[in-house]
Design a protein around this motif. Structure first.
Motif, mmCIF file in Angstrom:
data_model
loop_
_atom_site.group_PDB
_atom_site.id
_atom_site.type_symbol
_atom_site.label_atom_id
_atom_site.label_comp_id
_atom_site.label_asym_id
_atom_site.label_seq_id
_atom_site.Cartn_x
_atom_site.Cartn_y
_atom_site.Cartn_z
ATOM 1 N N VAL A 84 0.752 -1.353 44.034
ATOM 2 C CA VAL A 84 0.028 -0.766 45.165
ATOM 3 C C VAL A 84 0.942 0.205 45.907
ATOM 4 C CG1 VAL A 84 -1.045 -1.286 47.407
ATOM 5 C CG2 VAL A 84 -1.537 -2.726 45.419
ATOM 6 N N VAL A 85 2.159 -0.221 46.176
ATOM 7 C CA VAL A 85 3.128 0.629 46.885
ATOM 8 C C VAL A 85 3.398 1.887 46.069
ATOM 9 C CG1 VAL A 85 5.525 0.779 47.687
ATOM 10 C CG2 VAL A 85 4.185 -1.298 48.130
ATOM 11 N N ASN A 86 3.611 1.732 44.770
ATOM 12 C CA ASN A 86 3.870 2.865 43.887
ATOM 13 C C ASN A 86 2.691 3.839 43.914
ATOM 14 O OD1 ASN A 86 5.178 4.456 41.947
ATOM 15 N ND2 ASN A 86 4.287 3.294 40.257
ATOM 16 N N SER A 87 1.468 3.304 43.854
ATOM 17 C CA SER A 87 0.269 4.157 43.886
ATOM 18 C C SER A 87 0.196 4.941 45.187
ATOM 19 C CB SER A 87 -0.993 3.312 43.733
ATOM 20 O OG SER A 87 -1.038 2.732 42.460
ATOM 21 N N GLN A 88 0.514 4.283 46.295
ATOM 22 C CA GLN A 88 0.468 4.978 47.581
ATOM 23 C C GLN A 88 1.538 6.057 47.675
ATOM 24 O OE1 GLN A 88 0.032 2.675 51.116
ATOM 25 N NE2 GLN A 88 -1.960 1.880 50.471
ATOM 26 N N PHE A 89 2.726 5.779 47.148
ATOM 27 C CA PHE A 89 3.767 6.808 47.113
ATOM 28 C C PHE A 89 3.268 8.020 46.337
ATOM 29 C CE2 PHE A 89 7.160 4.042 48.642
ATOM 30 C CZ PHE A 89 8.067 4.942 49.174
ATOM 31 N N ARG A 90 2.708 7.772 45.154
ATOM 32 C CA ARG A 90 2.226 8.868 44.310
ATOM 33 C C ARG A 90 1.111 9.649 45.008
ATOM 34 N NH1 ARG A 90 4.175 8.662 39.147
ATOM 35 N NH2 ARG A 90 5.268 6.754 38.591
ATOM 36 N N ALA A 91 0.189 8.924 45.672
ATOM 37 C CA ALA A 91 -0.910 9.590 46.374
ATOM 38 C C ALA A 91 -0.378 10.468 47.504
ATOM 39 C CB ALA A 91 -1.890 8.556 46.911
ATOM 40 N N GLU A 92 0.559 9.950 48.272
ATOM 41 C CA GLU A 92 1.129 10.726 49.377
ATOM 42 C C GLU A 92 1.901 11.937 48.852
ATOM 43 O OE1 GLU A 92 0.651 10.460 52.690
ATOM 44 O OE2 GLU A 92 -0.789 8.867 52.224
ATOM 45 N N MET A 93 2.606 11.766 47.741
ATOM 46 C CA MET A 93 3.347 12.893 47.156
ATOM 47 C C MET A 93 2.370 13.955 46.600
ATOM 48 S SD MET A 93 6.515 12.493 47.785
ATOM 49 C CE MET A 93 7.380 13.591 46.669
ATOM 50 N N ARG A 94 1.237 13.483 46.029
ATOM 51 C CA ARG A 94 0.219 14.415 45.531
ATOM 52 C C ARG A 94 -0.316 15.272 46.669
ATOM 53 N NH1 ARG A 94 -2.793 10.432 43.372
ATOM 54 N NH2 ARG A 94 -1.413 9.662 41.773
ATOM 55 N N LYS A 95 -0.480 14.657 47.859
ATOM 56 C CA LYS A 95 -0.956 15.403 49.034
ATOM 57 C C LYS A 95 0.011 16.531 49.373
ATOM 58 C CE LYS A 95 -3.278 11.492 51.280
ATOM 59 N NZ LYS A 95 -3.223 10.582 52.437
ATOM 60 N N ARG A 96 1.268 16.350 49.009
ATOM 61 C CA ARG A 96 2.293 17.367 49.276
ATOM 62 C C ARG A 96 2.449 18.333 48.103
ATOM 63 N NH1 ARG A 96 6.810 14.736 52.969
ATOM 64 N NH2 ARG A 96 5.465 13.322 54.148
ATOM 65 N N GLY A 97 1.580 18.118 47.088
ATOM 66 C CA GLY A 97 1.615 19.000 45.933
ATOM 67 C C GLY A 97 2.732 18.667 44.961
ATOM 68 N N LYS A 98 3.187 17.452 44.998
ATOM 69 C CA LYS A 98 4.302 17.046 44.118
ATOM 70 C C LYS A 98 3.874 15.836 43.295
ATOM 71 C CE LYS A 98 7.594 18.889 47.315
ATOM 72 N NZ LYS A 98 8.534 18.662 48.358
#
Length: 174
Positions: free
Chosen positions: A158-172
């Motif tokens: 869950v934590v990993n998914s949230q990190f990835r989602a937040e990074m996607r919002k930054r275009g990364k």
């Protein structure tokens, strides 16, 4: 009687033994214990015996001798035969010293609980419910630790998914 717990006691001992190889300056010194009466220490020893706490540290001396030999062997391969022989001598000369751990544990219990509380605990552990707790608690702790590990693995996703989602919002993408 059962021991404190299979996994928990093994983990506690492993942690304790691991700390023995940490440089002395890096170890946190335990605070001084308050003075306890001989009766409080005796009650604490009785509780620890009922919990079979000695199972946690029964092999402390041979394990530390082996660990020390292994560390010395890493830098002194040409002394393997000698170090193996010396390990036997050292283990024999220090046999029984693990009892110091039990003495220290009893003093800690006697410092943390009043004499009357310790006597009440002895009475409790001798009761039907206390005997059930002594017999069942190790298994409950083992299952609890297994549950915690499973939970942690699932939660890490869950934590990993949230990190990835937040990074996607930054275009990364990571």
């Amino acid at each position: 009687m059962k021991c404190f717990s299979g996994i928990l006691s093994a983990a506690a001992l492993a942690l304790g033994l691991a700390l023995t190889i940490v440089p002395a300056g890096a170890q946190q010194k335990a605070p001084p214990l308050k003075q306890a009466s001989p009766a409080a220490i005796a009650a604490a020893k009785e509780i620890l015996a009922m919990k079979n706490a000695s199972a946690m540290y029964a092999n402390a001396v041979p394990n530390l001798v082996q660990q020390t030999k292994d560390v010395l062997l890493q830098n002194n391969l040409n002394y393997q035969k000698d170090l193996n022989e010396v390990a036997v001598i050292v283990a024999q000369s220090l046999a029984g010293r693990e009892k110091e751990i039990g003495e220290g544990m009893a003093k800690i219990y006697a410092s943390e609980f009043s004499e009357q509380e310790l006597k009440d605990l002895v009475t409790f552990y001798k009761s039907t419910l206390g005997q059930k707790l002594l017999g069942t608690e190790p298994r409950a702790i083992q299952f609890s630790m297994s549950y915690m590990n499973q939970w942690a693995q699932a939660f890490a996703e869950v934590v990993n998914s949230q990190f990835r989602a937040e990074m996607r919002k930054r275009g990364k993408e990571i």
